[in-house]
Design a protein around this motif. Sequence first.
Motif, PDB file in Angstrom:
ATOM      1  N   THR A   1     -20.301  59.727 -21.600  1.00 30.90           N
ATOM      2  CA  THR A   1     -19.811  59.759 -22.981  1.00 30.90           C
ATOM      3  C   THR A   1     -18.316  59.444 -23.015  1.00 30.90           C
ATOM      4  OG1 THR A   1     -21.451  61.461 -23.413  1.00 30.90           O
ATOM      5  CG2 THR A   1     -19.726  61.191 -25.070  1.00 30.90           C
ATOM      6  N   TYR A   2     -17.590  60.079 -22.093  1.00 28.76           N
ATOM      7  CA  TYR A   2     -16.130  59.932 -22.076  1.00 28.76           C
ATOM      8  C   TYR A   2     -15.714  58.491 -21.753  1.00 28.76           C
ATOM      9  CZ  TYR A   2     -11.286  61.280 -21.263  1.00 28.76           C
ATOM     10  OH  TYR A   2      -9.931  61.401 -21.332  1.00 28.76           O
ATOM     11  N   PHE A   3     -16.409  57.879 -20.791  1.00 32.37           N
ATOM     12  CA  PHE A   3     -16.022  56.515 -20.355  1.00 32.37           C
ATOM     13  C   PHE A   3     -16.945  55.450 -20.931  1.00 32.37           C
ATOM     14  CE2 PHE A   3     -14.356  58.991 -16.613  1.00 32.37           C
ATOM     15  CZ  PHE A   3     -13.026  58.756 -16.874  1.00 32.37           C
ATOM     16  N   GLU A   4     -17.525  55.774 -22.055  1.00 28.87           N
ATOM     17  CA  GLU A   4     -18.551  54.929 -22.663  1.00 28.87           C
ATOM     18  C   GLU A   4     -18.193  53.430 -22.663  1.00 28.87           C
ATOM     19  OE1 GLU A   4     -19.151  56.014 -26.667  1.00 28.87           O
ATOM     20  OE2 GLU A   4     -21.054  54.945 -26.854  1.00 28.87           O
ATOM     21  N   ASN A   5     -16.962  53.124 -22.995  1.00 28.12           N
ATOM     22  CA  ASN A   5     -16.586  51.712 -23.130  1.00 28.12           C
ATOM     23  C   ASN A   5     -16.085  51.072 -21.842  1.00 28.12           C
ATOM     24  OD1 ASN A   5     -17.155  51.799 -25.894  1.00 28.12           O
ATOM     25  ND2 ASN A   5     -15.159  52.758 -26.281  1.00 28.12           N
ATOM     26  N   ASP A   6     -15.931  51.894 -20.802  1.00 28.93           N
ATOM     27  CA  ASP A   6     -15.305  51.364 -19.584  1.00 28.93           C
ATOM     28  C   ASP A   6     -16.261  51.199 -18.411  1.00 28.93           C
ATOM     29  OD1 ASP A   6     -12.668  51.492 -20.756  1.00 28.93           O
ATOM     30  OD2 ASP A   6     -12.896  53.669 -20.595  1.00 28.93           O
ATOM     31  N   LEU A   7     -17.317  52.016 -18.395  1.00 30.74           N
ATOM     32  CA  LEU A   7     -18.140  52.064 -17.184  1.00 30.74           C
ATOM     33  C   LEU A   7     -19.560  52.472 -17.547  1.00 30.74           C
ATOM     34  CD1 LEU A   7     -17.784  52.046 -13.980  1.00 30.74           C
ATOM     35  CD2 LEU A   7     -17.481  54.525 -14.162  1.00 30.74           C
ATOM     36  N   PHE A   8     -20.547  51.774 -16.960  1.00 29.73           N
ATOM     37  CA  PHE A   8     -21.935  52.215 -17.119  1.00 29.73           C
ATOM     38  C   PHE A   8     -22.266  53.108 -15.925  1.00 29.73           C
ATOM     39  CE2 PHE A   8     -26.507  51.500 -16.191  1.00 29.73           C
ATOM     40  CZ  PHE A   8     -27.024  52.070 -17.340  1.00 29.73           C
ATOM     41  N   ILE A   9     -22.663  54.347 -16.198  1.00 27.55           N
ATOM     42  CA  ILE A   9     -22.961  55.287 -15.110  1.00 27.55           C
ATOM     43  C   ILE A   9     -24.462  55.571 -15.119  1.00 27.55           C
ATOM     44  CG2 ILE A   9     -22.366  57.473 -14.013  1.00 27.55           C
ATOM     45  CD1 ILE A   9     -19.818  57.549 -15.669  1.00 27.55           C
ATOM     46  N   GLN A  10     -25.118  55.092 -14.099  1.00 26.08           N
ATOM     47  CA  GLN A  10     -26.574  55.265 -14.021  1.00 26.08           C
ATOM     48  C   GLN A  10     -26.909  56.446 -13.110  1.00 26.08           C
ATOM     49  OE1 GLN A  10     -28.937  51.819 -12.896  1.00 26.08           O
ATOM     50  NE2 GLN A  10     -30.335  53.165 -11.788  1.00 26.08           N
ATOM     51  N   LEU A  11     -27.698  57.373 -13.621  1.00 21.44           N
ATOM     52  CA  LEU A  11     -28.109  58.545 -12.830  1.00 21.44           C
ATOM     53  C   LEU A  11     -29.616  58.506 -12.629  1.00 21.44           C
ATOM     54  CD1 LEU A  11     -27.533  61.380 -11.587  1.00 21.44           C
ATOM     55  CD2 LEU A  11     -27.906  62.323 -13.880  1.00 21.44           C
ATOM     56  N   ASP A  12     -30.060  58.598 -11.376  1.00 22.68           N
ATOM     57  CA  ASP A  12     -31.494  58.575 -11.085  1.00 22.68           C
ATOM     58  C   ASP A  12     -32.076  59.981 -11.108  1.00 22.68           C
ATOM     59  OD1 ASP A  12     -31.261  55.869 -10.849  1.00 22.68           O
ATOM     60  OD2 ASP A  12     -31.297  55.835  -8.664  1.00 22.68           O
ATOM     61  N   LEU A  13     -31.794  60.705 -12.187  1.00 21.02           N
ATOM     62  CA  LEU A  13     -32.413  62.014 -12.434  1.00 21.02           C
ATOM     63  C   LEU A  13     -32.825  62.046 -13.897  1.00 21.02           C
ATOM     64  CD1 LEU A  13     -29.840  64.463 -10.740  1.00 21.02           C
ATOM     65  CD2 LEU A  13     -32.175  64.012  -9.948  1.00 21.02           C
ATOM     66  N   LEU A  14     -33.880  62.755 -14.183  1.00 17.17           N
ATOM     67  CA  LEU A  14     -34.341  62.839 -15.565  1.00 17.17           C
ATOM     68  C   LEU A  14     -34.560  64.290 -15.960  1.00 17.17           C
ATOM     69  CD1 LEU A  14     -37.036  60.006 -15.459  1.00 17.17           C
ATOM     70  CD2 LEU A  14     -34.899  59.933 -16.747  1.00 17.17           C
ATOM     71  N   HIS A  15     -34.381  64.561 -17.234  1.00 15.80           N
ATOM     72  CA  HIS A  15     -34.733  65.885 -17.751  1.00 15.80           C
ATOM     73  C   HIS A  15     -36.224  65.890 -18.063  1.00 15.80           C
ATOM     74  CE1 HIS A  15     -34.850  69.462 -20.222  1.00 15.80           C
ATOM     75  NE2 HIS A  15     -33.625  69.751 -19.780  1.00 15.80           N
ATOM     76  N   ARG A  16     -36.871  67.023 -17.786  1.00 20.27           N
ATOM     77  CA  ARG A  16     -38.323  67.105 -18.015  1.00 20.27           C
ATOM     78  C   ARG A  16     -38.694  66.741 -19.460  1.00 20.27           C
ATOM     79  NH1 ARG A  16     -40.319  72.739 -16.694  1.00 20.27           N
ATOM     80  NH2 ARG A  16     -39.547  73.097 -18.782  1.00 20.27           N
ATOM     81  N   ASN A  17     -37.865  67.172 -20.411  1.00 23.44           N
ATOM     82  CA  ASN A  17     -38.177  66.873 -21.824  1.00 23.44           C
ATOM     83  C   ASN A  17     -38.116  65.376 -22.101  1.00 23.44           C
ATOM     84  OD1 ASN A  17     -38.421  69.534 -22.215  1.00 23.44           O
ATOM     85  ND2 ASN A  17     -36.436  69.820 -23.248  1.00 23.44           N
TER      86      ASN A  17
END
Length: 352
Positions: A222-238
Amino acid sequence: MPQNNETCETLPAGRVSKIIQIHPSLNCNLQCKHCYSSSAPGIKKELAFDDLANIIGQAAEVGYNVISLSGGEPFLYQQLEELVRFSKAAGYFNSVTSNGMLLKGSRAKNILKHVDLVAVSIDGKEEQHDQMRCQTGAFKKMREGVAVLRDSIKSYGFIHTLLPDSWKILSWLAGFAIDEKASLLHLHPLEMSGRAIHTLGGSLFNQTNLYKIYISHYYLQTYFENDLFIQLDLLHRNNIRNNPNFVFHENCKPQLTITGFSSIFKELIINENGDILPIAHGCSPFFTIGNIYSGEKLSSMIDRFMQEKMNYVIDLFQTTYDSIMDDKEQEIVNWSEMVIRQSFTLFPLHAA
Ligand code: SF4
Protein backbone atom coordinates in the motif's frame (compact mmCIF):
# COMPACT_ATOMS: atom_id res chain seq x y z
CA MET A 1 6.39 -20.15 -8.13
CA PRO A 2 3.42 -17.84 -7.90
CA GLN A 3 0.11 -19.08 -6.59
CA ASN A 4 -2.11 -16.81 -8.57
CA ASN A 5 -0.07 -17.00 -11.77
CA GLU A 6 0.46 -13.27 -11.92
CA THR A 7 4.24 -13.19 -11.87
CA CYS A 8 4.64 -11.42 -15.15
CA GLU A 9 2.82 -8.22 -14.56
CA THR A 10 4.85 -6.84 -17.43
CA LEU A 11 3.03 -8.98 -20.00
CA PRO A 12 0.89 -6.84 -22.29
CA ALA A 13 -2.43 -5.96 -20.68
CA GLY A 14 -5.10 -8.58 -21.15
CA ARG A 15 -2.70 -11.51 -21.62
CA VAL A 16 -2.90 -14.16 -18.90
CA SER A 17 0.48 -15.62 -17.97
CA LYS A 18 0.78 -19.29 -18.83
CA ILE A 19 4.22 -20.18 -17.66
CA ILE A 20 6.72 -22.89 -18.51
CA GLN A 21 9.11 -23.06 -15.58
CA ILE A 22 12.37 -24.58 -16.84
CA HIS A 23 15.27 -25.92 -14.78
CA PRO A 24 17.85 -26.50 -17.52
CA SER A 25 20.58 -27.61 -15.11
CA LEU A 26 21.45 -27.72 -11.42
CA ASN A 27 24.87 -26.23 -12.10
CA CYS A 28 25.47 -23.13 -9.98
CA ASN A 29 28.38 -20.89 -8.99
CA LEU A 30 26.99 -20.91 -5.43
CA GLN A 31 25.87 -23.50 -2.90
CA CYS A 32 23.32 -21.61 -0.84
CA LYS A 33 21.93 -22.92 2.43
CA HIS A 34 18.31 -22.47 1.37
CA CYS A 35 18.59 -23.99 -2.11
CA TYR A 36 15.42 -25.98 -2.82
CA SER A 37 17.12 -27.90 -5.62
CA SER A 38 20.53 -28.79 -4.10
CA SER A 39 22.23 -26.94 -6.95
CA ALA A 40 26.01 -26.62 -6.70
CA PRO A 41 29.18 -25.88 -8.67
CA GLY A 42 30.47 -28.48 -11.10
CA ILE A 43 27.21 -30.27 -11.99
CA LYS A 44 27.79 -31.04 -15.65
CA LYS A 45 24.39 -32.48 -16.63
CA GLU A 46 22.09 -30.09 -18.49
CA LEU A 47 19.05 -30.35 -20.73
CA ALA A 48 19.76 -30.81 -24.43
CA PHE A 49 18.86 -27.64 -26.26
CA ASP A 50 17.23 -29.32 -29.30
CA ASP A 51 14.81 -31.42 -27.24
CA LEU A 52 13.99 -28.49 -24.98
CA ALA A 53 13.37 -26.14 -27.90
CA ASN A 54 11.19 -28.77 -29.58
CA ILE A 55 8.87 -28.97 -26.55
CA ILE A 56 8.84 -25.19 -26.02
CA GLY A 57 7.80 -24.72 -29.64
CA GLN A 58 4.95 -27.20 -29.20
CA ALA A 59 3.90 -25.65 -25.88
CA ALA A 60 3.38 -22.29 -27.60
CA GLU A 61 0.79 -24.01 -29.78
CA VAL A 62 -1.18 -25.11 -26.71
CA GLY A 63 -1.23 -21.63 -25.20
CA TYR A 64 1.90 -21.17 -23.09
CA ASN A 65 3.36 -17.67 -23.41
CA VAL A 66 5.97 -17.17 -20.65
CA ILE A 67 9.31 -18.92 -20.15
CA SER A 68 10.62 -18.78 -16.61
CA LEU A 69 14.20 -20.02 -16.30
CA SER A 70 15.77 -20.97 -13.01
CA GLY A 71 17.96 -23.86 -11.97
CA GLY A 72 20.74 -23.85 -10.87
CA GLU A 73 22.06 -20.57 -12.18
CA PRO A 74 20.58 -20.14 -15.68
CA PHE A 75 23.52 -18.04 -16.87
CA LEU A 76 25.67 -21.18 -16.59
CA TYR A 77 23.48 -23.07 -19.07
CA GLN A 78 25.73 -23.41 -22.13
CA GLN A 79 23.05 -22.63 -24.71
CA LEU A 80 21.14 -19.97 -22.83
CA GLU A 81 21.53 -17.43 -25.62
CA GLU A 82 20.15 -19.89 -28.21
CA LEU A 83 17.32 -20.82 -25.85
CA VAL A 84 16.09 -17.27 -25.11
CA ARG A 85 16.55 -16.31 -28.75
CA PHE A 86 14.44 -19.30 -29.80
CA SER A 87 11.68 -18.74 -27.23
CA LYS A 88 11.52 -15.03 -28.05
CA ALA A 89 11.07 -15.87 -31.73
CA ALA A 90 8.32 -18.32 -30.71
CA GLY A 91 6.46 -15.44 -29.05
CA TYR A 92 7.32 -16.03 -25.41
CA PHE A 93 7.91 -13.48 -22.67
CA ASN A 94 11.31 -14.50 -21.29
CA SER A 95 11.93 -14.32 -17.58
CA VAL A 96 15.08 -15.46 -15.76
CA THR A 97 15.74 -15.92 -12.05
CA SER A 98 19.44 -15.42 -11.30
CA ASN A 99 21.80 -14.84 -8.40
CA GLY A 100 22.99 -11.82 -10.40
CA MET A 101 26.68 -12.63 -10.14
CA LEU A 102 27.39 -13.59 -13.75
CA LEU A 103 25.84 -10.66 -15.58
CA LYS A 104 29.00 -8.85 -16.63
CA GLY A 105 30.69 -9.42 -19.97
CA SER A 106 29.62 -9.73 -23.59
CA ARG A 107 27.97 -13.17 -23.31
CA ALA A 108 25.52 -11.96 -20.67
CA LYS A 109 24.94 -8.78 -22.63
CA ASN A 110 23.95 -10.77 -25.72
CA ILE A 111 21.66 -13.01 -23.68
CA LEU A 112 19.95 -10.05 -22.00
CA LYS A 113 18.93 -8.67 -25.40
CA HIS A 114 16.35 -11.48 -25.56
CA VAL A 115 15.21 -11.39 -21.92
CA ASP A 116 12.17 -9.40 -20.75
CA LEU A 117 12.50 -9.75 -16.98
CA VAL A 118 15.28 -10.78 -14.59
CA ALA A 119 14.57 -11.52 -10.93
CA VAL A 120 17.72 -11.36 -8.82
CA SER A 121 17.74 -13.33 -5.59
CA ILE A 122 18.50 -11.45 -2.38
CA ASP A 123 18.57 -12.70 1.20
CA GLY A 124 18.91 -9.44 3.13
CA LYS A 125 21.63 -6.96 3.97
CA GLU A 126 25.21 -7.74 2.91
CA GLU A 127 26.22 -9.87 5.87
CA GLN A 128 23.01 -11.90 5.89
CA HIS A 129 23.11 -12.39 2.10
CA ASP A 130 26.74 -13.57 2.10
CA GLN A 131 26.07 -15.89 5.02
CA MET A 132 23.08 -17.54 3.32
CA ARG A 133 25.02 -17.75 0.04
CA CYS A 134 28.05 -19.23 1.86
CA GLN A 135 30.29 -16.81 -0.01
CA THR A 136 31.92 -13.58 1.13
CA GLY A 137 31.48 -10.93 -1.54
CA ALA A 138 28.31 -12.46 -3.04
CA PHE A 139 26.28 -9.34 -2.18
CA LYS A 140 28.82 -6.99 -3.77
CA LYS A 141 28.94 -9.06 -6.96
CA MET A 142 25.15 -9.25 -7.07
CA ARG A 143 24.97 -5.43 -6.93
CA GLU A 144 27.43 -5.18 -9.81
CA GLY A 145 25.09 -7.44 -11.77
CA VAL A 146 22.12 -5.27 -10.85
CA ALA A 147 23.97 -2.25 -12.26
CA VAL A 148 24.30 -4.13 -15.56
CA LEU A 149 20.56 -4.87 -15.56
CA ARG A 150 19.69 -1.24 -14.94
CA ASP A 151 21.53 -0.32 -18.11
CA SER A 152 20.45 -3.17 -20.33
CA ILE A 153 16.95 -4.42 -19.60
CA LYS A 154 13.46 -2.95 -19.42
CA SER A 155 12.30 -4.70 -16.30
CA TYR A 156 14.03 -6.33 -13.41
CA GLY A 157 13.32 -7.11 -9.81
CA PHE A 158 14.39 -8.99 -6.72
CA ILE A 159 13.22 -12.30 -5.33
CA HIS A 160 13.57 -13.05 -1.62
CA THR A 161 13.23 -16.46 0.00
CA LEU A 162 11.14 -15.85 3.09
CA LEU A 163 12.36 -17.30 6.37
CA PRO A 164 10.24 -17.19 9.55
CA ASP A 165 11.81 -13.91 10.71
CA SER A 166 11.98 -12.24 7.27
CA TRP A 167 9.24 -9.81 8.35
CA LYS A 168 11.99 -7.90 10.18
CA ILE A 169 13.74 -6.97 6.92
CA LEU A 170 10.83 -6.58 4.49
CA SER A 171 10.77 -2.83 4.87
CA TRP A 172 14.54 -2.66 4.19
CA LEU A 173 14.15 -4.96 1.18
CA ALA A 174 11.40 -2.80 -0.34
CA GLY A 175 13.47 0.37 0.20
CA PHE A 176 16.55 -1.30 -1.28
CA ALA A 177 14.59 -2.45 -4.35
CA ILE A 178 13.26 1.06 -4.90
CA ASP A 179 16.71 2.62 -4.45
CA GLU A 180 18.06 0.19 -7.04
CA LYS A 181 15.21 1.15 -9.38
CA ALA A 182 13.71 -2.35 -9.50
CA SER A 183 10.04 -2.71 -10.41
CA LEU A 184 9.32 -6.03 -8.65
CA LEU A 185 9.95 -7.59 -5.24
CA HIS A 186 8.83 -11.21 -5.17
CA LEU A 187 8.51 -12.84 -1.73
CA HIS A 188 8.49 -16.63 -1.81
CA PRO A 189 8.39 -18.78 1.35
CA LEU A 190 11.29 -21.15 2.01
CA GLU A 191 10.59 -24.56 0.52
CA MET A 192 11.58 -27.55 2.58
CA SER A 193 13.24 -29.45 -0.22
CA GLY A 194 16.74 -29.95 -1.60
CA ARG A 195 19.60 -28.64 0.56
CA ALA A 196 17.24 -26.58 2.73
CA ILE A 197 15.98 -29.77 4.42
CA HIS A 198 19.44 -30.43 5.88
CA THR A 199 20.65 -26.89 6.54
CA LEU A 200 17.44 -25.12 7.59
CA GLY A 201 15.28 -28.02 8.74
CA GLY A 202 14.32 -26.13 11.90
CA SER A 203 13.14 -23.01 10.08
CA LEU A 204 9.47 -23.83 9.99
CA PHE A 205 6.85 -21.09 9.79
CA ASN A 206 4.25 -20.71 12.50
CA GLN A 207 1.06 -18.70 12.17
CA THR A 208 2.53 -15.74 14.09
CA ASN A 209 5.41 -15.16 11.69
CA LEU A 210 3.17 -15.84 8.69
CA TYR A 211 0.80 -13.14 9.98
CA LYS A 212 3.69 -10.72 10.45
CA ILE A 213 4.87 -11.34 6.88
CA TYR A 214 1.36 -11.09 5.48
CA ILE A 215 0.56 -7.82 7.28
CA SER A 216 3.97 -6.29 6.49
CA HIS A 217 3.46 -7.11 2.82
CA TYR A 218 0.02 -5.52 2.83
CA TYR A 219 1.37 -2.38 4.49
CA LEU A 220 4.41 -2.09 2.19
CA GLN A 221 2.44 -2.75 -0.98
CA THR A 222 0.00 0.00 0.00
CA TYR A 223 2.76 2.40 1.02
CA PHE A 224 4.88 1.85 -2.12
CA GLU A 225 1.93 1.36 -4.41
CA ASN A 226 3.29 3.57 -7.18
CA ASP A 227 6.93 2.55 -6.91
CA LEU A 228 7.12 -1.21 -6.59
CA PHE A 229 5.01 -4.30 -7.22
CA ILE A 230 5.44 -6.65 -4.25
CA GLN A 231 4.29 -10.18 -4.92
CA LEU A 232 3.73 -12.48 -1.92
CA ASP A 233 3.22 -16.22 -2.43
CA LEU A 234 0.94 -16.55 0.60
CA LEU A 235 -2.83 -16.34 0.70
CA HIS A 236 -5.41 -15.71 3.38
CA ARG A 237 -7.88 -18.57 3.79
CA ASN A 238 -10.81 -16.18 3.23
CA ASN A 239 -9.21 -15.10 0.00
CA ILE A 240 -9.16 -18.70 -1.18
CA ARG A 241 -12.76 -19.22 -0.07
CA ASN A 242 -13.93 -16.10 -1.91
CA ASN A 243 -11.78 -16.69 -5.00
CA PRO A 244 -11.35 -20.45 -5.38
CA ASN A 245 -10.24 -19.98 -8.97
CA PHE A 246 -6.95 -18.57 -7.60
CA VAL A 247 -5.92 -22.02 -6.58
CA PHE A 248 -8.63 -24.56 -7.15
CA HIS A 249 -9.55 -25.32 -10.69
CA GLU A 250 -13.15 -26.13 -10.03
CA ASN A 251 -13.96 -26.27 -13.71
CA CYS A 252 -11.54 -29.16 -14.38
CA LYS A 253 -13.28 -31.73 -16.47
CA PRO A 254 -11.69 -34.94 -17.75
CA GLN A 255 -13.04 -34.30 -21.26
CA LEU A 256 -11.30 -30.91 -21.46
CA THR A 257 -9.72 -29.95 -24.79
CA ILE A 258 -5.95 -29.72 -25.27
CA THR A 259 -5.96 -25.95 -25.68
CA GLY A 260 -7.99 -25.69 -22.45
CA PHE A 261 -5.16 -27.52 -20.65
CA SER A 262 -3.03 -24.37 -20.34
CA SER A 263 -6.00 -22.52 -18.82
CA ILE A 264 -6.16 -25.07 -16.01
CA PHE A 265 -2.44 -25.64 -15.59
CA LYS A 266 -1.13 -22.11 -15.88
CA GLU A 267 2.25 -23.43 -14.83
CA LEU A 268 4.08 -26.29 -16.51
CA ILE A 269 7.40 -27.44 -15.08
CA ILE A 270 10.33 -28.96 -16.97
CA ASN A 271 12.79 -30.25 -14.41
CA GLU A 272 16.51 -30.95 -14.76
CA ASN A 273 15.77 -34.51 -15.93
CA GLY A 274 13.50 -33.32 -18.71
CA ASP A 275 10.35 -34.48 -16.95
CA ILE A 276 7.27 -32.38 -17.68
CA LEU A 277 4.99 -31.80 -14.70
CA PRO A 278 1.87 -29.73 -14.07
CA ILE A 279 0.76 -28.15 -10.74
CA ALA A 280 4.02 -27.12 -9.02
CA HIS A 281 7.74 -27.82 -8.92
CA GLY A 282 8.38 -30.72 -6.56
CA CYS A 283 4.91 -32.32 -6.73
CA SER A 284 4.61 -36.11 -6.81
CA PRO A 285 6.11 -37.75 -9.94
CA PHE A 286 2.77 -39.57 -10.18
CA PHE A 287 1.59 -36.50 -12.10
CA THR A 288 4.41 -36.55 -14.67
CA ILE A 289 2.99 -35.73 -18.09
CA GLY A 290 5.97 -36.97 -20.09
CA ASN A 291 9.61 -36.27 -20.83
CA ILE A 292 11.27 -33.99 -23.38
CA TYR A 293 13.48 -36.88 -24.60
CA SER A 294 10.62 -39.31 -25.24
CA GLY A 295 10.08 -38.21 -28.84
CA GLU A 296 6.35 -38.12 -28.17
CA LYS A 297 4.35 -35.09 -29.23
CA LEU A 298 3.36 -32.78 -26.37
CA SER A 299 -0.28 -32.88 -27.49
CA SER A 300 -0.29 -36.72 -27.15
CA MET A 301 1.26 -36.51 -23.68
CA ILE A 302 -1.36 -33.98 -22.62
CA ASP A 303 -4.17 -36.00 -24.13
CA ARG A 304 -3.11 -39.13 -22.23
CA PHE A 305 -2.61 -37.14 -19.03
CA MET A 306 -6.12 -35.71 -19.23
CA GLN A 307 -7.65 -39.10 -19.80
CA GLU A 308 -5.70 -40.93 -17.12
CA LYS A 309 -4.91 -38.35 -14.43
CA MET A 310 -7.40 -35.49 -14.49
CA ASN A 311 -9.72 -37.09 -11.95
CA TYR A 312 -6.75 -37.46 -9.58
CA VAL A 313 -5.87 -33.79 -10.09
CA ILE A 314 -9.40 -32.81 -9.13
CA ASP A 315 -9.10 -35.04 -6.04
CA LEU A 316 -5.79 -33.42 -5.13
CA PHE A 317 -7.08 -29.84 -5.42
CA GLN A 318 -10.32 -30.64 -3.64
CA THR A 319 -8.58 -32.42 -0.75
CA THR A 320 -6.09 -29.56 -0.34
CA TYR A 321 -8.89 -26.99 -0.47
CA ASP A 322 -10.95 -28.94 2.10
CA SER A 323 -7.98 -29.32 4.46
CA ILE A 324 -7.46 -25.53 4.39
CA MET A 325 -11.13 -24.81 5.07
CA ASP A 326 -11.25 -27.44 7.85
CA ASP A 327 -8.21 -26.11 9.71
CA LYS A 328 -9.57 -23.19 11.70
CA GLU A 329 -6.16 -22.47 13.26
CA GLN A 330 -4.40 -21.77 9.99
CA GLU A 331 -5.43 -18.57 8.26
CA ILE A 332 -2.35 -17.72 6.22
CA VAL A 333 -1.64 -20.41 3.68
CA ASN A 334 1.15 -21.38 1.33
CA TRP A 335 -1.09 -23.12 -1.23
CA SER A 336 1.75 -24.36 -3.37
CA GLU A 337 3.56 -26.07 -0.51
CA MET A 338 0.30 -27.62 0.74
CA VAL A 339 -0.64 -29.03 -2.64
CA ILE A 340 2.87 -30.49 -3.07
CA ARG A 341 2.70 -32.15 0.35
CA GLN A 342 -0.80 -33.44 -0.35
CA SER A 343 0.32 -34.82 -3.74
CA PHE A 344 2.79 -37.14 -1.98
CA THR A 345 0.27 -38.14 0.69
CA LEU A 346 -2.41 -39.07 -1.85
CA PHE A 347 -0.18 -40.23 -4.68
CA PRO A 348 3.14 -41.57 -3.42
CA LEU A 349 6.03 -42.07 -5.83
CA HIS A 350 5.09 -45.36 -7.41
CA ALA A 351 1.32 -45.24 -7.21
CA ALA A 352 -0.24 -46.05 -10.57
S1 SF4 B 1 19.56 -20.95 -4.35
FE1 SF4 B 1 19.94 -20.29 -6.46
S2 SF4 B 1 21.98 -19.35 -6.37
FE2 SF4 B 1 21.78 -20.56 -4.54
S3 SF4 B 1 22.65 -22.60 -5.01
FE3 SF4 B 1 20.45 -22.71 -5.43
S4 SF4 B 1 20.26 -22.21 -7.57
FE4 SF4 B 1 22.29 -21.50 -6.93
